[in-house]
Design an enzyme around this catalytic site. Structure first.
Site, PDB file in Angstrom:
ATOM      1  N   ASP A 189      36.242  34.222  44.049  1.00  0.00           N
ATOM      2  CA  ASP A 189      35.073  33.385  43.054  1.00  0.00           C
ATOM      3  C   ASP A 189      35.524  32.784  42.184  1.00  0.00           C
ATOM      4  OD1 ASP A 189      36.249  35.948  41.896  1.00  0.00           O
ATOM      5  OD2 ASP A 189      34.012  37.095  42.573  1.00  0.00           O
TER       6      ASP A 189
ATOM      7  N   GLU B 248      28.554  35.455  39.550  1.00  0.00           N
ATOM      8  CA  GLU B 248      27.889  35.894  38.314  1.00  0.00           C
ATOM      9  C   GLU B 248      26.286  35.007  38.615  1.00  0.00           C
ATOM     10  OE1 GLU B 248      29.396  37.818  36.776  1.00  0.00           O
ATOM     11  OE2 GLU B 248      31.214  38.238  37.261  1.00  0.00           O
TER      12      GLU B 248
END
Length: 385
Positions: free
Chosen positions: A75, A136
Site C-alpha cells: 500500500d 487508509e
C-alpha cells in the site's frame, strides 16, 4: 550464493528507499510524488511499470514459469498525522506522515524488483508487484481489481505484509483463517432545539440526547452480544455546541464497528438502528444515522498458510492472534487465494515500540530484509500454487 546471503547486501538500499519514501507522504489517491518515485526507480532497473487507477501501479516480472504466477501487494498512502521526530528523514509534507509502515511495504516490493533484476536466474515463477493507493481510505484494492489487473495478469496467489510494533523485531507472524476484522463506519447527527441554558425547559438538548446515545451504544457489545464473539463499537468523533450558556441544537458523532462475520456485523447494524430510534423517542429529538461499509475481514487461505510454515523456519516466526484492525487486502483475497503476513518491528531498547497511527512510529529498516527473504522463498517455491 543462497538468496539469504545475497539479501544481506541490500541493507543500505532498504534504508535509502524507505527514508526517501518516508519524506513524501501523501493522501489516499493523491499520490503523484509517490507514484513518480516508484516509476523512476523501476524504470531505472529496466522495467516498464503500468499505471492503474490513476495513481496506483503494477509491474509484471516474467519468470521461468508463467502459468503459476504470484502477486505481492504494497500500500502507498499515508496518514493525516504530524510527525514528532528529530531524525533527518522526517516528513517534508507537514501534517502528513507514514505512520503505518506503508513506506516499508513499498520498499519491500522495490527490493524484490531490484533483486529479480540483479539475479534474473532467480525468477522461478512470474511475479506481479502491486502498489495500491487508498488503503487508509477510501480503499484502493477493490478499484484495482475492477480495473482488471487479474484478468490481464492471472495469479494463483497473493501475499501482503504489514509492519507491526506489537510483534518482536524481525519476526514473521500470520495464521490460517480470520486474521483481521470486517469494519463499517457510522455517522450520526442529533438535532434538537436551541435555547438559553438557564431555561432548558424551552429547548431540546442535543448534547444530553447524544450523551444518552453514546452510553447506550457502548452497552451493545457488553450486553447484546455473546462474550465469545469478537466485536467492537468505538466512537471516535464528537462535535457539538457553540457556547456554554446555549443549549446545543445539533451534535455530530461518528464511530466504527468491527467483527469477523457478516452475521455479527448485521446484528451490530440492527442494534445501533434500534438504539437510535429509542433515544430519538425518549428525548424528542431527530436523529439521522448513516452507515458506510468499508472492508471485509482478512481471512487467510489455509493452503498458503501451510506453504508459509513449510518455507519460513520455526525460529523466524511467531503465532499471530487475530486483531480488530482492518485491511482492504481482504478484497484481493476475495479475488484470489491470499495470505497476509505480519512483520515485527517492535524493539523497546531502540524505541521502536510506538503504536501504529501515532506520531512517533518508526522502525529499523533491516527488518524489511526479513520480508524480502520470505518473499523470495515464496517465489522459488518448488511446487505449484
Amino acid at each position: 550464493m543462497q538468496d539469504s546471503e545475497r539479501v544481506k547486501n541490500y541493507d543500505e538500499e532498504a534504508i535509502r528507499l524507505r527514508r526517501e519514501l518516508h519524506q513524501i507522504p501523501e493522501e489516499g489517491f493523491d499520490l503523484a510524488k509517490t507514484q513518480a518515485y516508484l516509476i523512476n526507480y523501476l524504470v531505472d532497473l529496466g522495467y516498464q511499470p503500468e499505471k492503474v487507477c490513476e495513481t496506483g501501479l503494477i509491474l509484471y516480472i516474467k519468470g521461468q514459469c508463467d502459468d503459476d504466477a504470484i502477486a505481492f501487494r504494497a500500500d502507498m498512502d499515508a496518514l493525516c498525522i504530524r510527525e514528532e521526530a528529530d531524525h533527518d528523514y522526517v516528513s517534508r509534507h507537514p501534517g502528513w506522515m507514514h505512520a503505518c509502515g506503508h513506506d516499508g511495504h513499498m520498499t519491500m516490493n522495490l527490493l524484490l524488483a531490484k533483486y529479480l533484476a540483479d539475479f534474473p536466474d532467480q525468477r522461478k515463477r512470474s511475479v506481479l508487484l502491486i502498489f495500491q493507493p487508498g488503503e487508509e481510505g477510501p480503499g484502493g484494492a477493490k478499484p484495482m481489481i475492477e480495473a482488471g489487473i487479474f484478468e490481464k495478469y492471472p495469479v494463483k496467489a497473493i501475499f501482503g505484509y504489514h509492519l507491526f510494533p506489537f510483534i518482536e523485531e524481525g519476526m514473521l507472524a500470520t495464521k490460517a483463517g480470520p486474521m483481521m476484522a470486517q469494519n463499517s463506519e457510522f455517522f450520526i447527527t442529533v438535532r434538537g432545539i436551541s435555547g438559553h441554558a438557564a431555561q432548558p425547559q424551552r429547548s431540546m438538548d442535543a448534547i444530553v440526547a447524544s450523551a444518552s446515545l453514546i452510553t447506550c451504544l457502548q452497552s451493545i457489545v457488553s450486553r447484546n452480544t455473546n462474550p465469545m464473539e469478537s466485536v467492537v463499537i468505538s466512537i471516535g468523533l464528537l462535535n457539538g455546541g457553540t457556547r456554554v450558556n446555549v443549549v446545543a441544537d445539533e451534535v455530530k458523532l461518528g464511530g466504527t464497528i468491527r467483527s469477523f462475520s457478516n452475521k455479527s456485523h448485521e446484528k451490530l447494524h440492527r442494534r445501533i438502528e434500534e438504539v437510535v430510534k429509542g433515544v430519538e423517542l425518549t428525548h424528542g429529538c431527530n436523529i439521522e444515522l448513516e452507515f458506510i461499509e468499508m472492508y471485509p475481514p482478512v481471512i487467510n487461505n489455509e493452503r498458503l498458510y501451510e506453504i508459509y510454515k513449510e518455507l519460513v523456519p520455526r525460529e523466524n516466526r511467531v503465532p499471530f492472534r487475530k486483531v480488530m484492525l482492518s485491511e482492504d487486502f481482504s478484497y484481493f483475497q476475495s479475488a484470489v487465494p491470499g495470505l497476509y503476513i505480519g512483520l515485527g518491528t517492535g524493539n523497546e531498547k531502540k524505541g521502536y515500540n510506538k503504536n501504529l497511527h501515532t506520531s512517533g512510529f518508526n522502525f529499523d529498516e533491516t527488518v524489511l530484509l526479513k520480508g524480502m527473504e520470505a518473499s523470495l522463498k515464496l517465489i522459488n517455491y518448488s511446487k505449484n500454487y
